[in-house]
Design a protein around this motif. Structure first.
Motif, mmCIF file in Angstrom:
data_model
loop_
_atom_site.group_PDB
_atom_site.id
_atom_site.type_symbol
_atom_site.label_atom_id
_atom_site.label_comp_id
_atom_site.label_asym_id
_atom_site.label_seq_id
_atom_site.Cartn_x
_atom_site.Cartn_y
_atom_site.Cartn_z
ATOM 1 N N TRP A 128 2.001 30.540 -28.476
ATOM 2 C CA TRP A 128 3.179 30.998 -27.735
ATOM 3 C C TRP A 128 3.024 30.765 -26.233
ATOM 4 O O TRP A 128 4.012 30.549 -25.530
ATOM 5 N N LYS A 179 8.674 25.656 -22.261
ATOM 6 C CA LYS A 179 10.031 26.180 -22.155
ATOM 7 C C LYS A 179 10.394 26.469 -20.703
ATOM 8 O O LYS A 179 11.521 26.189 -20.271
ATOM 9 N N ILE A 204 8.918 34.551 -18.252
ATOM 10 C CA ILE A 204 7.875 33.727 -18.895
ATOM 11 C C ILE A 204 6.608 33.723 -18.040
ATOM 12 O O ILE A 204 5.490 33.886 -18.549
ATOM 13 N N GLU A 257 4.730 36.970 -18.487
ATOM 14 C CA GLU A 257 4.047 37.116 -19.767
ATOM 15 C C GLU A 257 2.814 36.211 -19.870
ATOM 16 O O GLU A 257 1.770 36.614 -20.356
ATOM 17 N N SER A 259 3.848 27.015 -25.733
ATOM 18 C CA SER A 259 5.284 26.755 -25.913
ATOM 19 C C SER A 259 6.110 27.367 -24.793
ATOM 20 O O SER A 259 7.131 26.793 -24.373
ATOM 21 N N ASN A 260 5.691 28.530 -24.287
ATOM 22 C CA ASN A 260 6.433 29.174 -23.210
ATOM 23 C C ASN A 260 6.310 28.412 -21.895
ATOM 24 O O ASN A 260 7.258 28.381 -21.100
ATOM 25 N N GLU A 270 14.879 34.186 -16.489
ATOM 26 C CA GLU A 270 14.152 33.834 -17.710
ATOM 27 C C GLU A 270 12.794 33.215 -17.372
ATOM 28 O O GLU A 270 11.786 33.527 -17.998
#
Length: 460
Positions: free
Chosen positions: A170, A177, A207, A210, A173-174, A203
């Motif tokens: 994740w 993204k 990300i 996180e 992928s983040n 957004e």
């Protein structure tokens, strides 16, 4: 009046933000003038900070004046008075910054407090189209900042992955993204949709938050272990390079008959190897036995132990009057660590080139040591008298070696290592001796038989 430097930093940030709000059409000349100035050498310290603040406040005043003139914004008498007072304070600050930094800083901050409300007033009076331009430019700048942050996070994650750290899918992928969102946000800005761009910006911020949290919490321990493993490799490569040079110097000293100097070189190499062993040992306790880090540390330790043990054996051979065996031991040690370096290269791909370079140095030095041994053998074989003297030295060396082992002055493993190195040298010497030197060959064969017997009867 004393003012904390934390306040200075906060004000500097405020002014920097204010300075970024510049409509392109209005201040093109200002930007051009700034970009054509020569770049001065970067300076640090409070003096430079005060100079930066002075230039920022001056820039705010310049923009107040240019904006009010360009957009027909009237400044009342009080505002004009504040600007003039601020200019005077800045001039005083310039005169004081080299002699009284604290007072200069105080005056700059006073000037900033005077012009800030005027600047805010002027910005509020700007036409809506100009304000929209400000919003676009601010958002563009925010996307640039976020892009740098995401690319930095990506570089960190890539660093960890290359070192065998299992990064959660994740996280990867983040990051991808976030980069896609930044492109999408820029496209929204190009279409004039500032609202959508700001939503996308939020957004991206989520990300970043996180991913940063994951790096600081979930991956922190793995990160530290990766750093430790890399440091051990850096130290190992440095150690091996140092050892290679020392082996060269030792071999040259041995060939020249300067055994005292050769011993000094080997003592220095021994200390380096012991340092590596101690560092790796201290790190092993923090690493899982199944991990790549453990394998890297373990291989590093094995290499250091082999080199250190061989150095000690070579020193013993020199003390025992057997320089040829000492050279053979060093050559065998370099040969033994070569496959370990191949394993390290496969595990530590980020250090592949450095490890390959160290390996090639090892190969070159090993060949040079072999050449020196061959050269010495040729010297011994040149005349029967010299050869007879060398065989006598080997016989005496074997007797001395047996006494050292019997008295417990050397370990069983060192004893075996020296016997095997001596055997290797004698076999090479026998191959070079003419068949018609019957007596010499007989003595060497007797020596070889004795050594084989000692080896077979010794268990460690």
């Amino acid at each position: 009046m004393k003012i904390g430097w934390s306040k200075l930093a906060a004000l500097a940030l405020l002014l920097a933000i204010g300075a970024s709000v510049i409509p392109i059409t209005t201040v093109a000349a200002v930007v051009t003038a700034q970009t054509t100035q020569p770049v001065e050498e970067t300076r640090r310290g409070p003096e430079h900070a005060v100079e930066v603040l002075i230039s920022r406040v001056e820039l705010l005043i310049s923009r107040i004046e240019s904006f009010s003139q360009a957009y027909n914004i009237t400044l009342d008498e009080n505002m004009t008075s504040l600007i003039n007072e601020a200019k005077n304070l800045l001039n005083e600050a310039k005169g004081l910054k080299d002699t009284n930094l604290t007072e200069a800083l105080s005056k700059v901050l006073q000037a900033a407090r005077l012009v800030t409300p005027v600047y805010v007033y002027v910005i509020q009076k700007l036409p809506p189209t100009v304000k929209d331009d400000f919003a676009v430019r601010r958002t563009e700048a925010q996307f640039r900042v976020r892009e740098r942050v995401v690319l930095s996070l990506n570089a960190t994650v890539k660093w960890l992955v290359e070192r065998g750290v299992e990064v959660p899918e994740w996280v990867l992928s983040n990051i991808s993204k976030a980069l896609e969102l930044i492109d999408e946000g820029r496209q929204a800005l190009a279409e004039g949709n500032v609202t959508k761009a700001k939503e996308i910006l939020k957004e991206v911020d989520d990300i970043i938050k996180e991913v940063t949290k994951a790096l600081k919490t979930e991956l922190r321990v793995k990160w530290v272990k990766a750093v430790c493993a890399e440091r051990s490799l850096i130290a190992l490569v440095a150690q091996v390079n140092a050892l290679i040079h020392i082996v060269n110097e030792s071999a040259e000293s041995i060939e020249a008959g300067d055994y005292e100097n050769a011993t000094e070189h080997l003592n220095a190499a021994s200390k380096k190897a012991e340092f590596i062993i101690s560092v790796v040992t201290s790190l092993e306790a923090y690493v899982s036995n199944e991990s790549t880090y453990y394998q890297i540390l373990n291989l590093s330790k094995q290499i250091a132990i082999i080199l250190n043990s061989s150095i000690e054996d070579a020193k013993t051979a020199l003390k025992n009057g057997d320089p040829d065996t000492a050279l053979t031991i060093l050559s065998n040690a370099l040969n033994e660590v070569q496959p370990l370096f191949d394993q390290l290269k496969n595990l530590a791909k980020w250090k592949y080139s450095e490890l390959e370079e160290a390996k090639q140095l090892i190969l070159r030095v090993r060949e040079r040591v072999r050449e020196r041994v061959s050269k010495l053998i040729k010297i011994y074989v040149a005349t029967e008298a010299k050869l007879s003297w060398r065989v006598t030295m080997l016989e005496q060396s074997l007797n001395a070696l047996n006494l050292l082992h019997a008295s417990g002055r050397i370990s069983c493993q060192t004893y075996l290592n020296l016997l095997k190195a001596m055997k290797s040298f004698i076999e090479e010497l026998l191959n070079a001796i003419p068949q018609n030197m019957y007596m010499i060959r007989a003595r060497l064969n007797n020596l070889l038989n004795d050594i084989n017997t000692y080896i077979n009867n010794t268990t460690c």
